[in-house]
Design a protein around this motif. Structure first.
Motif, PDB file in Angstrom:
ATOM      1  N   LEU A  57     -28.238  -2.286 -12.562  1.00 20.82           N
ATOM      2  CA  LEU A  57     -28.672  -3.223 -11.740  1.00 20.82           C
ATOM      3  C   LEU A  57     -29.782  -3.856 -12.415  1.00 20.82           C
ATOM      4  O   LEU A  57     -30.096  -4.914 -12.112  1.00 20.82           O
ATOM      5  CB  LEU A  57     -29.284  -2.806 -10.473  1.00 20.82           C
ATOM      6  CG  LEU A  57     -28.339  -2.092  -9.304  1.00 20.82           C
ATOM      7  CD1 LEU A  57     -28.822  -1.232  -8.218  1.00 20.82           C
ATOM      8  CD2 LEU A  57     -27.217  -3.261  -9.029  1.00 20.82           C
ATOM      9  N   PHE A  58     -30.421  -3.163 -13.531  1.00 12.23           N
ATOM     10  CA  PHE A  58     -31.352  -3.677 -14.170  1.00 12.23           C
ATOM     11  C   PHE A  58     -31.121  -3.553 -15.713  1.00 12.23           C
ATOM     12  O   PHE A  58     -30.392  -2.468 -16.014  1.00 12.23           O
ATOM     13  CB  PHE A  58     -32.710  -2.895 -13.927  1.00 12.23           C
ATOM     14  CG  PHE A  58     -33.322  -3.194 -12.617  1.00 12.23           C
ATOM     15  CD1 PHE A  58     -34.089  -4.601 -12.539  1.00 12.23           C
ATOM     16  CD2 PHE A  58     -33.253  -2.620 -11.615  1.00 12.23           C
ATOM     17  CE1 PHE A  58     -34.573  -4.958 -11.134  1.00 12.23           C
ATOM     18  CE2 PHE A  58     -33.831  -2.878 -10.449  1.00 12.23           C
ATOM     19  CZ  PHE A  58     -34.393  -3.929 -10.055  1.00 12.23           C
ATOM     20  N   ASP A  59     -31.488  -4.414 -16.686  1.00  8.70           N
ATOM     21  CA  ASP A  59     -31.569  -4.088 -18.092  1.00  8.70           C
ATOM     22  C   ASP A  59     -33.067  -3.600 -18.399  1.00  8.70           C
ATOM     23  O   ASP A  59     -33.923  -4.493 -17.926  1.00  8.70           O
ATOM     24  CB  ASP A  59     -31.096  -5.341 -18.896  1.00  8.70           C
ATOM     25  CG  ASP A  59     -29.674  -5.640 -18.968  1.00  8.70           C
ATOM     26  OD1 ASP A  59     -28.869  -4.388 -18.901  1.00  8.70           O
ATOM     27  OD2 ASP A  59     -29.090  -6.643 -18.577  1.00  8.70           O
ATOM     28  N   ARG A  60     -33.274  -2.624 -19.068  1.00  9.70           N
ATOM     29  CA  ARG A  60     -34.648  -2.330 -19.498  1.00  9.70           C
ATOM     30  C   ARG A  60     -34.698  -2.550 -20.938  1.00  9.70           C
ATOM     31  O   ARG A  60     -33.891  -2.167 -21.774  1.00  9.70           O
ATOM     32  CB  ARG A  60     -34.670  -0.660 -19.127  1.00  9.70           C
ATOM     33  CG  ARG A  60     -34.922  -0.305 -17.901  1.00  9.70           C
ATOM     34  CD  ARG A  60     -33.881   0.189 -17.477  1.00  9.70           C
ATOM     35  NE  ARG A  60     -34.022   0.877 -15.976  1.00  9.70           N
ATOM     36  CZ  ARG A  60     -33.097   1.115 -14.983  1.00  9.70           C
ATOM     37  NH1 ARG A  60     -31.787   0.375 -15.090  1.00  9.70           N
ATOM     38  NH2 ARG A  60     -33.145   1.552 -13.924  1.00  9.70           N
ATOM     39  N   ASN A  61     -35.846  -3.461 -21.337  1.00  9.04           N
ATOM     40  CA  ASN A  61     -35.851  -3.648 -22.582  1.00  9.04           C
ATOM     41  C   ASN A  61     -37.472  -3.833 -22.965  1.00  9.04           C
ATOM     42  O   ASN A  61     -38.317  -3.799 -21.901  1.00  9.04           O
ATOM     43  CB  ASN A  61     -35.444  -4.951 -22.996  1.00  9.04           C
ATOM     44  CG  ASN A  61     -35.492  -6.116 -22.022  1.00  9.04           C
ATOM     45  OD1 ASN A  61     -36.741  -6.438 -21.665  1.00  9.04           O
ATOM     46  ND2 ASN A  61     -34.459  -6.787 -21.854  1.00  9.04           N
ATOM     47  N   ALA A  62     -37.734  -4.367 -24.013  1.00  8.71           N
ATOM     48  CA  ALA A  62     -39.345  -4.494 -24.253  1.00  8.71           C
ATOM     49  C   ALA A  62     -39.989  -5.313 -23.485  1.00  8.71           C
ATOM     50  O   ALA A  62     -41.088  -5.253 -23.361  1.00  8.71           O
ATOM     51  CB  ALA A  62     -39.302  -4.975 -25.801  1.00  8.71           C
ATOM     52  N   ARG A  63     -39.522  -6.362 -22.968  1.00  9.09           N
ATOM     53  CA  ARG A  63     -40.025  -7.425 -22.161  1.00  9.09           C
ATOM     54  C   ARG A  63     -39.992  -6.876 -20.726  1.00  9.09           C
ATOM     55  O   ARG A  63     -40.431  -7.644 -19.676  1.00  9.09           O
ATOM     56  CB  ARG A  63     -39.003  -8.523 -22.221  1.00  9.09           C
ATOM     57  CG  ARG A  63     -39.103  -9.350 -23.448  1.00  9.09           C
ATOM     58  CD  ARG A  63     -38.305 -10.651 -23.423  1.00  9.09           C
ATOM     59  NE  ARG A  63     -36.812 -10.291 -23.129  1.00  9.09           N
ATOM     60  CZ  ARG A  63     -36.038 -11.170 -22.819  1.00  9.09           C
ATOM     61  NH1 ARG A  63     -36.186 -12.458 -22.728  1.00  9.09           N
ATOM     62  NH2 ARG A  63     -34.888 -10.780 -22.750  1.00  9.09           N
TER      63      ARG A  63
END
Length: 292
Positions: A57-63
């Motif tokens: 449901l979410f993409d986790r990244n540096a932002r």
């Protein structure tokens, strides 16, 4: 014998609520603050939901967090559903206990503006019970179980008082203050909620003044007011909150230099109020008790 096989298991409501809050507010920390849990709990709920669904449901990244396409598509329906659930719960609470009026207020407003008015309100309407919750930020009115909210805000509707600020101090300390430059010789108290007060006042009332505000920073405005009454220093007073001290003479304004800020103390409500209901009566009474 009838065969009743178990249907598909529904995702836990808390996990769905955690997803919706994180998606709407843009992060686990903001969702945790709204739902009064830890960011770790929000993260665990969302991860468990994604595991059960077999989809992210979410993409986790540096932002930070970014909604996936699936998350973005389902978010509006969940937001609407939880809004309607919150409104239905508010109606249920109001009708189950019709004589209890729940008020959410900024801590300084609760202590300095609302509390002094309550004895007279109770005397005039003893059948009404007032419940007060102090909080630093306005709640989500579509979800929170409050009838009335009292906070400072920029919106003109529901305004109870303008936000007028100016330096105040104990009478004995005022004898040392003849012009704004004299403030640099005394402690200038600061409240963490309104940390820009001194800058906002000096910018308009004393242009060009190099003000070195030295003094303690207090986390509660009501405590800062009490310290000022006790002679600890000079504070930027919000007129709506210190009117009682000015009338009693425990605080004075050493300079005739008020600054009017945008917005003011306002009262809001999550649903229309009928005049003859307890919440409607309390709202009308508070409006009438506010100075013109």
């Amino acid at each position: 014998m009838a065969v009743k096989p178990p249907g598909p298991r529904q995702p836990p409501l808390n996990a769905l609520r955690a997803f919706e809050a994180a998606a709407r507010l843009g992060g686990f920390a903001a969702a945790a603050e709204e739902l009064n849990v830890t960011p770790g709990a929000i993260s665990a709920h969302v991860k468990a939901l994604e595991t059960e669904l077999g989809a992210r449901l979410f993409d986790r990244n540096a932002r930070g967090l970014q909604l996936t396409g699936l998350g973005a598509r389902v978010l509006p329906a969940f937001t609407e559903a939880f809004d309607r659930l919150g409104q239905a719960t508010q109606t249920l609470r109001a009708e189950a206990a019709p004589n209890v009026v729940h008020i959410a207020a900024l801590p300084s407003v609760a202590q300095l503006w609302l509390s002094p008015r309550l004895p007279r309100l109770r005397a005039e309407a003893p059948e009404i019970e007032i419940s007060i919750t102090a909080m630093e930020a306005p709640p989500n009115l579509k979800r929170a179980p409050y009838d009335l909210c009292l906070f400072f805000g920029p919106e003109p509707d529901g305004r109870l008082a303008e936000d007028v600020i100016f330096p105040v101090c104990a009478p004995a300390l005022a004898e040392q203050l003849h012009q704004p430059e004299d403030l640099n010789r005394l402690p200038c108290l600061t409240d963490s909620t309104w940390s820009e007060d001194w800058h906002l006042w000096a910018q308009q009332a004393a242009p060009g003044l190099r003000l070195a505000t030295r003094g303690p920073v207090l986390s509660l405005y009501a405590l800062a007011v009490e310290e000022t009454v006790n002679g600890a220093g000079v504070l930027i007073g919000h007129q709506a909150l210190i009117a009682g001290h000015l009338e009693a003479g425990t605080l004075v304004a050493p300079f005739d230099a008020p600054v009017r800020l945008p917005g003011g103390l306002r009262m809001s409500n999550p649903r229309p109020l009928r005049a003859n209901t307890p919440a409607g009566r309390v709202a009308r009474w508070l409006r009438d008790s506010a100075p013109a």
